[in-house]
Structures are given as structure tokens and as C-alpha cells.
Design a protein around this motif. Structure first.
Motif, mmCIF file in Angstrom:
data_model
loop_
_atom_site.group_PDB
_atom_site.id
_atom_site.type_symbol
_atom_site.label_atom_id
_atom_site.label_comp_id
_atom_site.label_asym_id
_atom_site.label_seq_id
_atom_site.Cartn_x
_atom_site.Cartn_y
_atom_site.Cartn_z
ATOM 1 N N HIS A 7 50.979 22.241 37.404
ATOM 2 C CA HIS A 7 51.185 23.671 37.667
ATOM 3 C C HIS A 7 51.048 24.042 39.142
ATOM 4 N N PHE A 8 50.273 23.263 39.916
ATOM 5 C CA PHE A 8 49.935 23.716 41.271
ATOM 6 C C PHE A 8 50.074 22.643 42.349
ATOM 7 N N GLY A 9 50.231 21.392 41.988
ATOM 8 C CA GLY A 9 50.433 20.348 42.996
ATOM 9 C C GLY A 9 49.246 19.408 43.145
ATOM 10 N N THR A 53 41.555 27.641 42.019
ATOM 11 C CA THR A 53 41.599 28.160 40.651
ATOM 12 C C THR A 53 43.041 28.469 40.302
ATOM 13 N N GLY A 54 43.386 28.281 39.050
ATOM 14 C CA GLY A 54 44.737 28.598 38.628
ATOM 15 C C GLY A 54 44.827 28.767 37.125
ATOM 16 N N VAL A 55 45.726 29.649 36.727
ATOM 17 C CA VAL A 55 45.979 29.915 35.308
ATOM 18 C C VAL A 55 47.459 29.614 35.058
ATOM 19 N N ALA A 56 47.768 28.941 33.959
ATOM 20 C CA ALA A 56 49.168 28.662 33.607
ATOM 21 C C ALA A 56 49.950 29.979 33.568
ATOM 22 N N ALA A 84 49.915 32.265 30.619
ATOM 23 C CA ALA A 84 48.634 32.844 30.183
ATOM 24 C C ALA A 84 48.118 33.904 31.160
ATOM 25 N N ARG A 85 48.896 34.236 32.168
ATOM 26 C CA ARG A 85 48.414 35.206 33.166
ATOM 27 C C ARG A 85 48.447 36.632 32.631
ATOM 28 N N GLY A 86 47.618 37.472 33.238
ATOM 29 C CA GLY A 86 47.597 38.881 32.872
ATOM 30 C C GLY A 86 46.751 39.181 31.646
ATOM 31 N N ARG A 87 45.934 38.197 31.211
ATOM 32 C CA ARG A 87 45.088 38.391 30.028
ATOM 33 C C ARG A 87 43.607 38.344 30.381
ATOM 34 N N VAL A 110 42.151 35.967 32.044
ATOM 35 C CA VAL A 110 41.641 34.584 32.095
ATOM 36 C C VAL A 110 41.200 34.234 33.523
ATOM 37 N N GLY A 111 42.026 34.596 34.501
ATOM 38 C CA GLY A 111 41.670 34.308 35.892
ATOM 39 C C GLY A 111 40.390 35.011 36.299
ATOM 40 N N ALA A 112 40.257 36.269 35.892
ATOM 41 C CA ALA A 112 39.035 37.022 36.208
ATOM 42 C C ALA A 112 37.821 36.405 35.509
ATOM 43 N N ALA A 163 42.231 32.356 50.678
ATOM 44 C CA ALA A 163 42.509 33.165 49.488
ATOM 45 C C ALA A 163 43.943 33.671 49.485
ATOM 46 N N GLY A 164 44.683 33.363 48.430
ATOM 47 C CA GLY A 164 46.032 33.890 48.293
ATOM 48 C C GLY A 164 45.978 35.359 47.868
ATOM 49 N N PRO A 165 45.586 35.602 46.611
ATOM 50 C CA PRO A 165 45.580 36.984 46.101
ATOM 51 C C PRO A 165 44.312 37.744 46.526
ATOM 52 N N VAL A 166 44.304 38.161 47.814
ATOM 53 C CA VAL A 166 43.098 38.775 48.397
ATOM 54 C C VAL A 166 42.650 40.006 47.593
ATOM 55 N N ASP A 167 43.604 40.829 47.169
ATOM 56 C CA ASP A 167 43.230 42.058 46.451
ATOM 57 C C ASP A 167 42.573 41.751 45.105
ATOM 58 N N PHE A 168 43.041 40.673 44.464
ATOM 59 C CA PHE A 168 42.430 40.229 43.197
ATOM 60 C C PHE A 168 40.938 39.960 43.429
ATOM 61 N N TYR A 169 40.606 39.237 44.483
ATOM 62 C CA TYR A 169 39.205 38.894 44.743
ATOM 63 C C TYR A 169 38.396 40.112 45.197
ATOM 64 N N LYS A 170 39.014 40.969 45.971
ATOM 65 C CA LYS A 170 38.292 42.179 46.415
ATOM 66 C C LYS A 170 37.908 43.028 45.213
ATOM 67 N N ARG A 171 38.856 43.163 44.298
ATOM 68 C CA ARG A 171 38.610 44.030 43.124
ATOM 69 C C ARG A 171 37.669 43.382 42.114
ATOM 70 N N GLN A 172 37.826 42.096 41.889
ATOM 71 C CA GLN A 172 37.054 41.449 40.809
ATOM 72 C C GLN A 172 35.601 41.186 41.193
ATOM 73 N N CYS A 173 35.357 40.846 42.468
ATOM 74 C CA CYS A 173 33.988 40.407 42.802
ATOM 75 C C CYS A 173 33.498 40.907 44.156
HETATM 76 C C1 COA Z 1 45.349 34.555 40.661
HETATM 77 C C2 COA Z 1 45.317 34.128 39.185
HETATM 78 C C3 COA Z 1 44.273 33.044 38.997
HETATM 79 C C4 COA Z 1 44.958 35.378 38.361
HETATM 80 O O1 COA Z 1 44.898 34.953 37.000
HETATM 81 P P1 COA Z 1 45.230 35.965 35.791
HETATM 82 O O2 COA Z 1 44.688 35.357 34.553
HETATM 83 O O3 COA Z 1 46.666 36.315 35.803
HETATM 84 O O4 COA Z 1 44.423 37.248 36.252
HETATM 85 P P2 COA Z 1 43.723 38.331 35.289
HETATM 86 O O5 COA Z 1 44.591 38.583 34.097
HETATM 87 O O6 COA Z 1 42.335 37.906 35.032
HETATM 88 O O7 COA Z 1 43.735 39.609 36.252
HETATM 89 C C5 COA Z 1 42.644 40.488 36.322
HETATM 90 C C6 COA Z 1 43.074 41.689 37.142
HETATM 91 O O8 COA Z 1 43.492 41.248 38.449
HETATM 92 C C7 COA Z 1 44.841 41.674 38.683
HETATM 93 N N1 COA Z 1 45.549 40.601 39.376
HETATM 94 C C8 COA Z 1 45.960 39.427 38.853
HETATM 95 N N2 COA Z 1 46.586 38.696 39.798
HETATM 96 C C9 COA Z 1 46.569 39.444 40.930
HETATM 97 C C10 COA Z 1 47.070 39.242 42.236
HETATM 98 N N3 COA Z 1 47.746 38.116 42.568
HETATM 99 N N4 COA Z 1 46.866 40.210 43.168
HETATM 100 C C11 COA Z 1 46.209 41.345 42.856
HETATM 101 N N5 COA Z 1 45.714 41.614 41.610
HETATM 102 C C12 COA Z 1 45.902 40.658 40.664
HETATM 103 C C13 COA Z 1 45.432 41.908 37.308
HETATM 104 O O9 COA Z 1 46.500 42.825 37.371
HETATM 105 C C14 COA Z 1 44.248 42.438 36.542
HETATM 106 O O10 COA Z 1 44.081 43.804 36.859
HETATM 107 P P3 COA Z 1 43.537 44.846 35.740
HETATM 108 O O11 COA Z 1 42.112 44.419 35.447
HETATM 109 O O12 COA Z 1 43.651 46.158 36.416
HETATM 110 O O13 COA Z 1 44.438 44.674 34.541
HETATM 111 C C15 COA Z 1 46.715 33.636 38.718
HETATM 112 O O14 COA Z 1 47.674 34.612 39.020
HETATM 113 C C16 COA Z 1 47.150 32.313 39.325
HETATM 114 O O15 COA Z 1 46.883 31.237 38.781
HETATM 115 N N6 COA Z 1 47.872 32.380 40.460
HETATM 116 C C17 COA Z 1 48.413 31.183 41.105
HETATM 117 C C18 COA Z 1 47.331 30.363 41.736
HETATM 118 C C19 COA Z 1 46.532 31.139 42.765
HETATM 119 O O16 COA Z 1 47.069 31.890 43.584
HETATM 120 N N7 COA Z 1 45.205 30.919 42.750
HETATM 121 C C20 COA Z 1 44.282 31.525 43.692
HETATM 122 C C21 COA Z 1 44.193 30.677 44.908
HETATM 123 S S1 COA Z 1 42.994 31.327 46.092
#
Ligand code: COA
Length: 151
Positions: A41-43, A87-90, A93-96, A98-100, A123-133
Motif C-alpha cells: 500500500h505504501f512502498g 502510519t497508513g490505512v488501506a 478502510a479510510r474515513g472510518r 481507523v487512522g485516528a 507529516a503529510g496530513p498536517v491538519d489531521f494531526y493538528k485536529r486529532q492530537c
Molecule cells: C492519514 C490516514 C492515516 C488517515 O486515516 P483514516 O482512517 O482515513 O482517518 P480517520 O477516518 O480516522 O479520520 C479522522 C478525521 O480526520 C480527518 N482526516 C482524515 N484524513 C485527513 C487528511 N489527510 N487531512 C485532514 N484531515 C483528515 C477525517 O476527515 C476525520 O475527520 P472527522 O473526525 O471530522 O470525520 C490515511 O488517510 C492514510 O493512510 N493516508 C496515506 C498515508 C499517510 O499519509 N500517512 C501519514 C503519514 S505522516
């Protein structure tokens, strides 16, 4: 991509799951399954990081499993001590959540291991990390430890 820092001493509690997805620490016999998943999935660079995280005892690898299938993984202490990731999610399976879930479970494992802070490397998805933790960008950290990395 910058590194981020996460204060672990004020980490939110993990949310309980009711969807049948189990998030738990991986064990050594699962190493090939997780490394193959990471490669597919990621290399191969991420598979290499997984292999190193598996070399610790207990393994620094958390996995998400549903009905016997691997949905995703997260590592710590792979490329540097105190680092979260990769970290990575298939994709399917995203958007459920699982990543959080993997993120929070791994950060709690790091807290229990004695770290006060976790660094999220490149960090790729910076906003994801800012919001989650509550992650904070580290100025001047791009490209950081990964500069000149071979692929
Ligand atoms: C980043 C990743 C792990 C998130 O996994 P996921 O299971 O889809 O994320 P979740 O369903 O737990 O998301 C939780 C919340 O974060 C948000 N979110 C998910 N991916 C996001 C992103 N890339 N940027 C900003 N917000 C994101 C979701 O919309 C969700 O918001 P909500 O609570 O308002 O509904 C997944 O997209 C992934 O594997 N990406 C490719 C690999 C990668 O980039 N890994 C990180 C390397 S540092």
C-alpha cells in the motif's frame, strides 16, 4: 513536509470502538503480514521502518484488524527514538476513524513507554494531526532527518 511535536502529557483519552475494528499491539509472528501490507500500500521504505519497529520487544507497532483482515498500522521508534510513524490505512478502510484510532493508541503506547513528547516525522496530513492530537509544527524541520534519503 515538516515534523510535528505532540505533547503526550495532555493526550485525550482513547475513544471506545463499537464497530468491530480491533486496535491492538502487533506481535512478532505478524511482522511479515504488516511489512507486506506496508510494501503493497505504501512502498518498501515504510516496510523497512515497520521491520525495525517490530525488532523491539514489545513491538512498536499497533495494528487495526477487522474480521481477520489488516486495515492499517502505526509504528513508533522506527526511524528515530521518540518518532511516531509511519502510519497508513488501506484506501478502502479510510474515513472510518481507523487512522485516528491507530494514532491515539500509538501515542498512548509512547506515553506509557516514558515519552513526554512524540515527534511526527515528515507529516503529510498536517491538519489531521493538528485536529486529532494537538500536534504543533516544528520550525525548520523540513527536510529534517530524512534529508538525502535513498528510495
Ligand atoms: C492519514 C490516514 C492515516 C488517515 O486515516 P483514516 O482512517 O482515513 O482517518 P480517520 O477516518 O480516522 O479520520 C479522522 C478525521 O480526520 C480527518 N482526516 C482524515 N484524513 C485527513 C487528511 N489527510 N487531512 C485532514 N484531515 C483528515 C477525517 O476527515 C476525520 O475527520 P472527522 O473526525 O471530522 O470525520 C490515511 O488517510 C492514510 O493512510 N493516508 C496515506 C498515508 C499517510 O499519509 N500517512 C501519514 C503519514 S505522516
Amino acid at each position: 513536509m515538516p515534523d510535528l511535536i505532540v505533547p503526550l502529557y495532555k493526550l485525550a483519552a482513547e475513544a471506545p470502538r463499537e464497530d468491530g475494528v480491533v486496535i491492538r499491539r502487533a506481535i512478532t509472528p505478524e511482522m511479515h503480514v504488516v511489512c507486506d501490507f506496508a510494501t503493497q500500500h505504501f512502498g518498501r521504505n515504510w516496510a523497512s521502518e515497520c521491520a525495525v519497529a517490530f525488532a523491539a520487544q514489545p513491538a512498536g507497532v499497533l495494528i487495526a484488524v477487522e474480521d481477520g483482515a489488516l486495515l492499517g498500522f502505526a509504528c513508533y521508534d522506527a526511524t528515530a527514538k521518540g518518532f511516531f510513524g509511519p502510519t497508513g490505512v488501506a484506501e478502502a478502510a479510510r474515513g472510518r476513524g481507523v487512522g485516528a484510532g491507530l494514532l491515539m493508541a500509538t501515542l498512548h503506547a509512547m506515553r506509557h513507554a516514558g515519552y513526554a513528547y512524540a515527534v511526527i516525522g515528515a507529516a503529510g496530513p498536517v491538519d489531521f494531526y493538528k485536529r486529532q492530537c494537538g500536534a504543533i509544527e516544528i520550525p525548520g524541520s523540513d527536510p529534517g532527518i530524512y534529508e538525502g534519503m535513498l528510495r
